[in-house]
Design a protein around this motif. Structure first.
Motif, PDB file in Angstrom:
ATOM      1  N   UNK A 107      28.468  31.055  22.140  1.00 49.16           N
ATOM      2  CA  UNK A 107      28.760  29.651  22.436  1.00 49.16           C
ATOM      3  C   UNK A 107      29.073  29.423  23.911  1.00 49.16           C
ATOM      4  N   UNK A 108      28.906  28.184  24.374  1.00 54.99           N
ATOM      5  CA  UNK A 108      29.112  27.857  25.790  1.00 54.99           C
ATOM      6  C   UNK A 108      30.523  28.214  26.251  1.00 54.99           C
ATOM      7  N   UNK A 109      31.486  28.056  25.368  1.00 51.45           N
ATOM      8  CA  UNK A 109      32.863  28.373  25.748  1.00 51.45           C
ATOM      9  C   UNK A 109      33.137  29.866  25.731  1.00 51.45           C
ATOM     10  N   UNK A 110      32.219  30.633  25.187  1.00 53.52           N
ATOM     11  CA  UNK A 110      32.450  32.070  25.057  1.00 53.52           C
ATOM     12  C   UNK A 110      32.516  32.803  26.385  1.00 53.52           C
ATOM     13  N   UNK A 111      31.603  32.460  27.302  1.00 48.37           N
ATOM     14  CA  UNK A 111      31.576  33.174  28.593  1.00 48.37           C
ATOM     15  C   UNK A 111      32.836  32.926  29.411  1.00 48.37           C
ATOM     16  N   UNK A 112      33.291  31.669  29.629  1.00 47.17           N
ATOM     17  CA  UNK A 112      34.551  31.471  30.371  1.00 47.17           C
ATOM     18  C   UNK A 112      35.740  32.144  29.705  1.00 47.17           C
ATOM     19  N   UNK A 113      35.747  32.104  28.336  1.00 50.88           N
ATOM     20  CA  UNK A 113      36.856  32.735  27.633  1.00 50.88           C
ATOM     21  C   UNK A 113      36.832  34.256  27.850  1.00 50.88           C
ATOM     22  N   UNK A 114      35.619  34.829  27.805  1.00 50.72           N
ATOM     23  CA  UNK A 114      35.486  36.270  28.069  1.00 50.72           C
ATOM     24  C   UNK A 114      35.985  36.611  29.475  1.00 50.72           C
ATOM     25  N   UNK A 115      35.577  35.791  30.467  1.00 52.49           N
ATOM     26  CA  UNK A 115      36.018  36.029  31.847  1.00 52.49           C
ATOM     27  C   UNK A 115      37.550  36.014  31.946  1.00 52.49           C
ATOM     28  N   UNK A 116      38.172  35.023  31.322  1.00 52.77           N
ATOM     29  CA  UNK A 116      39.628  34.893  31.407  1.00 52.77           C
ATOM     30  C   UNK A 116      40.325  36.090  30.756  1.00 52.77           C
ATOM     31  N   UNK A 117      39.849  36.443  29.555  1.00 51.24           N
ATOM     32  CA  UNK A 117      40.490  37.557  28.833  1.00 51.24           C
ATOM     33  C   UNK A 117      40.286  38.863  29.585  1.00 51.24           C
ATOM     34  N   UNK A 118      39.078  39.089  30.106  1.00 55.48           N
ATOM     35  CA  UNK A 118      38.769  40.346  30.805  1.00 55.48           C
ATOM     36  C   UNK A 118      39.638  40.483  32.063  1.00 55.48           C
ATOM     37  N   UNK A 119      39.763  39.411  32.862  1.00 54.42           N
ATOM     38  CA  UNK A 119      40.573  39.471  34.090  1.00 54.42           C
ATOM     39  C   UNK A 119      42.039  39.724  33.760  1.00 54.42           C
ATOM     40  N   UNK A 120      42.564  38.944  32.791  1.00 53.39           N
ATOM     41  CA  UNK A 120      43.981  39.093  32.445  1.00 53.39           C
ATOM     42  C   UNK A 120      44.267  40.491  31.908  1.00 53.39           C
ATOM     43  N   UNK A 121      43.382  40.982  31.051  1.00 51.13           N
ATOM     44  CA  UNK A 121      43.612  42.314  30.462  1.00 51.13           C
ATOM     45  C   UNK A 121      43.540  43.416  31.504  1.00 51.13           C
ATOM     46  N   UNK A 122      42.649  43.281  32.489  1.00 52.66           N
ATOM     47  CA  UNK A 122      42.565  44.298  33.547  1.00 52.66           C
ATOM     48  C   UNK A 122      43.805  44.289  34.424  1.00 52.66           C
ATOM     49  N   UNK A 123      44.275  43.102  34.812  1.00 57.31           N
ATOM     50  CA  UNK A 123      45.471  43.008  35.652  1.00 57.31           C
ATOM     51  C   UNK A 123      46.681  43.551  34.915  1.00 57.31           C
ATOM     52  N   UNK A 124      46.835  43.130  33.626  1.00 60.16           N
ATOM     53  CA  UNK A 124      47.983  43.603  32.849  1.00 60.16           C
ATOM     54  C   UNK A 124      47.921  45.111  32.624  1.00 60.16           C
ATOM     55  N   UNK A 125      46.730  45.631  32.452  1.00 58.42           N
ATOM     56  CA  UNK A 125      46.608  47.083  32.250  1.00 58.42           C
ATOM     57  C   UNK A 125      47.060  47.844  33.482  1.00 58.42           C
ATOM     58  N   UNK A 126      46.720  47.307  34.657  1.00 56.31           N
ATOM     59  CA  UNK A 126      47.139  47.975  35.895  1.00 56.31           C
ATOM     60  C   UNK A 126      48.665  47.977  36.032  1.00 56.31           C
ATOM     61  N   UNK A 127      49.286  46.841  35.744  1.00 58.08           N
ATOM     62  CA  UNK A 127      50.743  46.783  35.854  1.00 58.08           C
ATOM     63  C   UNK A 127      51.411  47.639  34.786  1.00 58.08           C
ATOM     64  N   UNK A 128      50.785  47.723  33.618  1.00 57.44           N
ATOM     65  CA  UNK A 128      51.332  48.585  32.571  1.00 57.44           C
ATOM     66  C   UNK A 128      51.240  50.049  32.985  1.00 57.44           C
ATOM     67  N   UNK A 129      50.112  50.430  33.556  1.00 61.82           N
ATOM     68  CA  UNK A 129      49.950  51.804  34.027  1.00 61.82           C
ATOM     69  C   UNK A 129      50.943  52.116  35.147  1.00 61.82           C
ATOM     70  N   UNK A 130      51.165  51.123  36.036  1.00 60.06           N
ATOM     71  CA  UNK A 130      52.126  51.332  37.122  1.00 60.06           C
ATOM     72  C   UNK A 130      53.533  51.532  36.564  1.00 60.06           C
ATOM     73  N   UNK A 131      53.897  50.704  35.591  1.00 58.91           N
ATOM     74  CA  UNK A 131      55.228  50.854  34.983  1.00 58.91           C
ATOM     75  C   UNK A 131      55.370  52.213  34.316  1.00 58.91           C
ATOM     76  N   UNK A 132      54.293  52.649  33.658  1.00 53.43           N
ATOM     77  CA  UNK A 132      54.322  53.960  33.023  1.00 53.43           C
ATOM     78  C   UNK A 132      54.467  55.067  34.058  1.00 53.43           C
ATOM     79  N   UNK A 133      53.699  54.950  35.144  1.00 56.12           N
ATOM     80  CA  UNK A 133      53.757  55.962  36.198  1.00 56.12           C
ATOM     81  C   UNK A 133      55.148  56.029  36.819  1.00 56.12           C
TER      82      UNK A 133
END
Length: 633
Positions: A107-133
């Motif tokens: 669906x047309x809304x699928x691509x923007x939603x994918x972009x938002x989720x992918x960016x947020x998940x990557x940023x949060x993963x980095x901060x989670x890894x930093x906290x773990x480290x």
């Protein structure tokens, strides 16, 4: 979790890449479940295999191309977030291509939603890894609570840099400016200085980082003293602009140059007599690594000697001057020979003079610091008197053409062991001059040199940098002063003048030092030259105080240049020649014998009695006369 610290950089990059590749299809999966009912989403996912493959492949290609795995966790901020957004767009490109050429539907809304989720998940993963480290690295470590004094640019950037530090925890800011007090910067509250004691107790602060480089040195020093008095460990930082080189770091006190404090013109002329004395010759400089000795080496280069023997007892001083001389572009064709040794070692001195066929000796080696020699009289006398005798006798035996002793105004009617030892060294050279028909022995006597090691100028400069006080031994103490450059130039010229006169009984040259300078006046000039004001009873709001601490043992209120009046002119207007009576050959022989006996048994009192007996001004005049009469009889 101990294995985290053992991962190689390549292994860490592989983990970051794997996280990016896994998050891409998971983000697409999340998009389906957010857009549709779970049952419908499950059905559509089964028909969207190509889309999942596309985002996975494009993420695996785009992440290393953008260099995202190379970004350290601690440095993953604005730049990392921007590259994450670009990677998400690159993965979305894969979805668009799959839809365009393979019939993949979303669906047309699928691509923007994918972009938002992918960016947020990557940023949060980095901060989670930093906290773990950080949690892993901090295990077993004591975190030190620190306070940053100064909430300006330097302070806030420092707080940002220390935010992910394993062993440092910044708890708050302190600032004197009411404009920022009460604000929250970088998640930290800014407190006024009057609440410092409460903050230290509340957060158990041990260290304060002074981050206010724009404040004057005096202001910083005053704050540092107050913090240290509270039992805190204090560290001061330059500005970040200075650290990265965008500002020129200047010393508040420029190097001392002729005329700044003394009003004297420099001596730059090359005299023909001196050129004849040193040009093409082998010159040995004893004490070559010292303040005067090193300047003699620099200025000798102008006269183009064939070789300069750098004779020095200090390894680091010899290394420093040898490296400097080797790097001089104007020293091409001159050979520099570093010799690590002492003038008190007879065999080494003779070997060096013989091996290098030395023509001229400039004897600058001496222990010169009054309090140290006063506390160590035996060492001072061995080096300054017996060392001079050893070097002078070796010069005579090895056929050295010229020997010049560097002396001091402290040798005139001395009240301290250092001055008396230099007067005895003058007696030694005068005695050698009478005995010699081949070697030309002479002496150059002058006062203090600005900027030499242990002199008042470097001391005052350091005290001013620290915010004071500047220490003065007496309100009315005076000294003769000359720059090192001027003194070295005149010493070399005097050597040429002496040689031009042929055989004689030993010249004693005195350099024109001008009028003695009141040390308090010098201290105040330096304070003002540094841009500060003098704190006094008349000016209680001044920045730097001058404190009187009392004369040191053996220190004179006023120095002299002559023992008896009367000076003869020379071809150079700043060099005068004097005729002063030394010791007779019999007196000299007795003095050296008594001194060696005292040194042999380490009897400092006996050594002092030798000085009292032979050096005018050091002991009772009647005792000196009585002892000399005894020796003559």
């Amino acid at each position: 979790m101990w294995f985290v610290g053992r991962l190689s950089r390549l292994q860490k990059q592989a983990i970051f890449l794997a996280v990016d590749v896994v998050l891409a299809p998971l983000s697409l999966l999340a998009s389906y479940y957010l857009l549709f009912h779970p049952a419908i989403a499950a059905q559509m996912i089964g028909q969207a295999t190509l889309g999942f493959v596309a985002v996975t492949v494009f993420s695996a290609i785009g992440s290393p191309l953008l260099g995202i795995p190379l970004i350290k966790l601690k440095a993953y901020e604005a730049v990392g977030a921007i590259k994450t957004g670009l990677l998400a767009l690159f993965a979305a490109l894969g979805l668009w291509l799959a839809k365009l050429y393979a019939g993949f539907s979303l669906p047309a809304a699928g691509t923007p939603l994918f972009l938002l989720i992918f960016v947020i998940s990557m940023v949060l993963s980095r901060f989670a890894l930093l906290s773990l480290l950080l949690s892993v690295l901090r295990q077993g470590q004591v975190r030190r609570n620190v306070l940053i004094y100064g909430a300006g640019n330097t302070g806030t950037m420092l707080a940002s840099a220390l935010r992910s530090h394993e062993s440092i925890h910044v708890v708050a800011f302190v600032d004197d400016s009411a404009a920022v007090q009460g604000m929250t910067l970088m998640g930290l509250k800014v407190y006024p200085a009057n609440q410092l004691e409460r903050i230290v107790a509340r957060y158990d602060v041990e260290r304060v980082l002074l981050a206010m480089p724009s404040a004057s040195a005096a202001r910083q020093a005053a704050i540092a003293r107050d913090l240290v008095s509270r039992g805190l460990d204090v560290h001061a930082l330059p500005s970040f602009a200075q650290l990265v080189g965008t500002e020129v770091i200047l010393d508040t006190l420029a190097p001392v140059s002729p005329g700044v404090y003394l009003g004297r013109d420099p001596v730059n002329d090359l005299r023909p007599e001196a050129s004849d004395a040193y040009g093409g010759k082998t010159v040995l400089v004893s004490g070559a690594g010292g303040s005067v000795g090193s300047e003699l080496c620099r200025q000798l280069i102008r006269y183009r000697p064939a070789r300069i023997v750098l004779f020095e007892v200090s390894e680091i001083a010899l290394y420093t001057i040898e490296r400097e001389m080797a790097g001089r572009v104007d020293a091409e064709g001159i050979s520099f020979v570093p010799v690590l040794g002492t003038v008190t070692e007879s065999r080494q001195v003779r070997a060096v003079l013989s091996e290098y066929k030395v023509d001229v000796i400039l004897h600058a080696a001496a222990y010169k610091h009054v309090p140290l020699v006063e506390a160590n009289p035996i060492a001072g006398l061995v080096n300054n008197v017996l060392g001079t005798r050893t070097l002078a006798e070796a010069a005579l035996e090895e056929g050295v053409k010229r020997f010049i002793l560097i002396s001091t105004d402290k040798a005139v009617r001395p009240t301290n062991v250092m001055g008396a030892s230099k007067r005895m060294a003058e007696f030694v050279v005068q005695d050698m001059a009478r005995r010699s028909t081949t070697t030309d022995f002479s002496i150059v006597r002058f006062g203090n040199v600005l900027g030499s090691s242990g002199s008042v100028v470097p001391l005052f400069r350091e005290q001013i940098k620290m915010g004071g006080p500047v220490t003065l031994t007496h309100e009315d103490v005076t000294r003769y002063f000359m720059t090192i450059s001027e003194a070295a130039s005149l010493v070399l010229i005097a050597g040429g003048l002496s040689m031009s006169r042929g055989p004689h009984e030993g010249d004693l040259f005195v350099l024109d030092m001008g009028q003695p300078i009141r040390i308090r006046d010098l201290a105040e000039r330096m304070i003002k030259a540094a841009g500060y004001t003098v704190k006094s009873a008349e000016n209680p709001d001044g920045q730097i105080e001058v404190s009187v601490i009392g004369l040191r043992p053996g220190e004179k209120l006023h120095e002299e240049l002559l023992i008896q009046p009367g000076m003869l002119t020379t071809p150079h207007e700043k060099i005068l020649r004097v005729q002063e009576r030394g010791l007779t050959s019999m007196e000299m022989s007795s003095a050296l014998r008594e001194l060696r006996n005292a040194v042999a048994v380490g009897n400092a009192n006996a050594a002092r009695r030798v000085l009292e007996a032979y050096v005018e001004g050091f002991g009772s005049h009647d005792r000196v006369i009585a002892h000399r009469e005894q020796v003559r009889s």
